[in-house]
Design a protein around this motif. Structure first.
Motif, mmCIF file in Angstrom:
data_model
loop_
_atom_site.group_PDB
_atom_site.id
_atom_site.type_symbol
_atom_site.label_atom_id
_atom_site.label_comp_id
_atom_site.label_asym_id
_atom_site.label_seq_id
_atom_site.Cartn_x
_atom_site.Cartn_y
_atom_site.Cartn_z
ATOM 1 N N ALA A 252 37.225 31.484 22.132
ATOM 2 C CA ALA A 252 38.265 32.516 22.125
ATOM 3 C C ALA A 252 37.668 33.895 22.387
ATOM 4 C CB ALA A 252 39.006 32.506 20.786
ATOM 5 N N GLU A 253 36.535 34.178 21.792
ATOM 6 C CA GLU A 253 35.894 35.477 21.984
ATOM 7 C C GLU A 253 35.395 35.637 23.415
ATOM 8 O OE1 GLU A 253 32.020 38.000 20.310
ATOM 9 O OE2 GLU A 253 32.759 36.236 19.213
ATOM 10 N N TYR B 229 36.517 34.072 26.097
ATOM 11 C CA TYR B 229 37.685 34.179 26.972
ATOM 12 C C TYR B 229 38.226 35.606 26.982
ATOM 13 C CZ TYR B 229 42.613 33.970 28.252
ATOM 14 O OH TYR B 229 43.841 34.223 28.808
ATOM 15 N N ARG B 230 38.404 36.205 25.794
ATOM 16 C CA ARG B 230 38.926 37.583 25.728
ATOM 17 C C ARG B 230 37.995 38.552 26.441
ATOM 18 N NH1 ARG B 230 39.970 36.048 20.328
ATOM 19 N NH2 ARG B 230 38.130 37.236 19.651
ATOM 20 N N HIS B 231 36.708 38.310 26.326
ATOM 21 C CA HIS B 231 35.697 39.152 26.976
ATOM 22 C C HIS B 231 35.895 39.166 28.487
ATOM 23 C CE1 HIS B 231 31.703 40.757 27.851
ATOM 24 N NE2 HIS B 231 31.395 39.668 28.530
ATOM 25 N N TRP B 232 36.174 38.025 29.095
ATOM 26 C CA TRP B 232 36.374 37.941 30.539
ATOM 27 C C TRP B 232 37.776 38.387 30.941
ATOM 28 C CZ3 TRP B 232 33.154 36.568 34.578
ATOM 29 C CH2 TRP B 232 31.853 36.144 34.215
ATOM 30 N N ARG B 233 38.744 38.163 30.083
ATOM 31 C CA ARG B 233 40.147 38.452 30.439
ATOM 32 C C ARG B 233 40.468 39.943 30.401
ATOM 33 N NH1 ARG B 233 44.008 39.363 32.446
ATOM 34 N NH2 ARG B 233 45.992 38.239 32.576
ATOM 35 N N ASP B 234 39.681 40.733 29.692
ATOM 36 C CA ASP B 234 39.910 42.179 29.626
ATOM 37 C C ASP B 234 39.377 42.821 30.903
ATOM 38 O OD1 ASP B 234 40.242 44.818 29.001
ATOM 39 O OD2 ASP B 234 39.404 44.665 26.983
ATOM 40 N N HIS C 179 37.184 46.038 31.266
ATOM 41 C CA HIS C 179 35.833 46.017 30.699
ATOM 42 C C HIS C 179 34.840 45.215 31.541
ATOM 43 C CE1 HIS C 179 37.406 47.017 26.381
ATOM 44 N NE2 HIS C 179 37.437 48.039 27.219
ATOM 45 N N ASP D 84 46.087 30.982 34.193
ATOM 46 C CA ASP D 84 45.502 31.625 33.014
ATOM 47 C C ASP D 84 45.872 30.807 31.779
ATOM 48 O OD1 ASP D 84 44.474 33.260 31.089
ATOM 49 O OD2 ASP D 84 45.777 34.972 31.499
ATOM 50 N N GLU E 140 44.775 30.123 28.044
ATOM 51 C CA GLU E 140 43.993 30.785 27.002
ATOM 52 C C GLU E 140 42.849 29.894 26.510
ATOM 53 O OE1 GLU E 140 44.734 33.309 22.860
ATOM 54 O OE2 GLU E 140 46.346 32.146 23.787
ATOM 55 N N ASN E 141 41.652 30.492 26.499
ATOM 56 C CA ASN E 141 40.429 29.832 26.014
ATOM 57 C C ASN E 141 39.985 28.666 26.901
ATOM 58 O OD1 ASN E 141 40.763 31.609 23.861
ATOM 59 N ND2 ASN E 141 41.678 30.057 22.541
#
Length: 311
Positions: free
Chosen positions: A155-156, A158-163, A166, A206, A208-209
């Protein structure tokens, strides 16, 4: 890896995608009607009398439409599913003609039905050709694949790439990404020999995760497609990140060779950016030295010296 992963959701898709989605909905609607009321559909199409044979054939075609509609709307192998509709259109015309001849026909209804089938067939052929051309263009390009294991939960990662905004933190070639309220994005990236590559991209899948898939829009300087998959690493060691990229290099194969000689080749970029992503997630920053502050580059490596911290 450059801005190829900086795509976002876009409010509108290209014409082929819009048509494919509409055809998928049409298949589901028609298939449901043919299964629910086969005799009524046959009469509406111009066949005067029904019967077990007409009902069975109509129901069978209804099941076919449902399968095709679901296949198109799934977003996987869309071109093949639309081509299967073209085959079905030809079969529908032949079956309608035979059924009308054997069981009598209502001329007006039969004429309208054949005209409607001709229009739908034209739409199917145009959509299938557009999707096939795009798929062929992506498949004919250069392919790059890289993977890395990151000691962080899926989860972490995935969020790192999806933002999207950043991404430049760990993609050395990528300049700041701009997004709008609709989710679409514009990006610029440093290309070979000091050039600048511009273009937009859109996310086409897309989950999630699990996965982020993207493709460039038609006006991008470099046409590309690709995906990032997030897998559970063996032995509870975190997350395995697998990136696959297909692109059409400027200048074709010759351009790809030149880019590789200049240290700007996507396989190198993928490995560098994955390593940087791992560093950001695990220790909070990208570890660089003065010798290679932007990752590996042939030009920088020609004048090597002992590494020093970045000033």
């Amino acid at each position: 890896m450059r801005a190829e992963l900086s795509g976002g959701r876009t409010a509108g898709r290209d014409t082929a995608d819009d048509l494919a989605r509409g055809l998928g909905v049409l298949s589901l609607a028609l298939g449901s009607a043919e299964l629910a009321a086969p005799s009524a559909v046959a009469r509406l199409a111009g066949v005067r009398t029904g019967g077990p044979t007409v009902q069975a054939v109509t129901s069978l075609y209804g099941a076919r439409e449902l399968v095709q509609g679901a296949g198109i709307l799934s977003g996987r192998g869309t071109a093949r599913w639309v081509w299967s509709r073209v085959v079905g259109d030809v079969l529908d015309v032949g079956t309608l003609a035979v059924g009308a001849a054997r069981r009598g026909a209502a001329p007006a209804r039969l004429g309208w039905s054949l005209a409607a089938l001709a229009g739908v067939t034209a739409a199917d052929v145009m959509t299938a050709r557009g999707l096939s051309r795009r798929s062929g263009a992506a498949a004919s390009g250069v392919r790059a694949v890289a993977a890395i294991t990151v000691n962080r939960p899926r989860a972490e990662v995935y969020r790192h790439w999806r933002d999207l905004e950043h991404l430049p933190e760990f993609m050395a070639h990528l300049r700041p990404v701009s997004t709008d309220g609709s989710g679409s994005s514009h990006r610029e990236a440093a290309g070979p020999a000091g050039s600048t590559i511009r273009g937009d991209a859109e996310i086409v899948e897309d989950r999630e995760n699990e996965i982020i898939s993207w493709r460039s829009v038609k006006d991008a300087d470099v046409q590309n497609t690709g995906s990032v998959r997030f897998l559970q690493a063996a032995g509870g060691r975190g997350t395995e990140v697998v990136v696959e990229l297909r692109y059409r290099p400027p200048g074709g194969r010759v351009g790809a060779v030149v880019a590789k000689l200049l240290g700007e080749e996507p396989n190198q970029q993928l490995r560098d950016d994955l390593r940087h992503s791992k560093q950001v997630l695990e220790i909070g920053e990208v570890v660089r030295s003065e010798g290679s502050p932007a990752g590996q580059s042939t030009r920088r490596q020609l004048a090597q010296r002992p590494a020093q911290p970045v000033a």
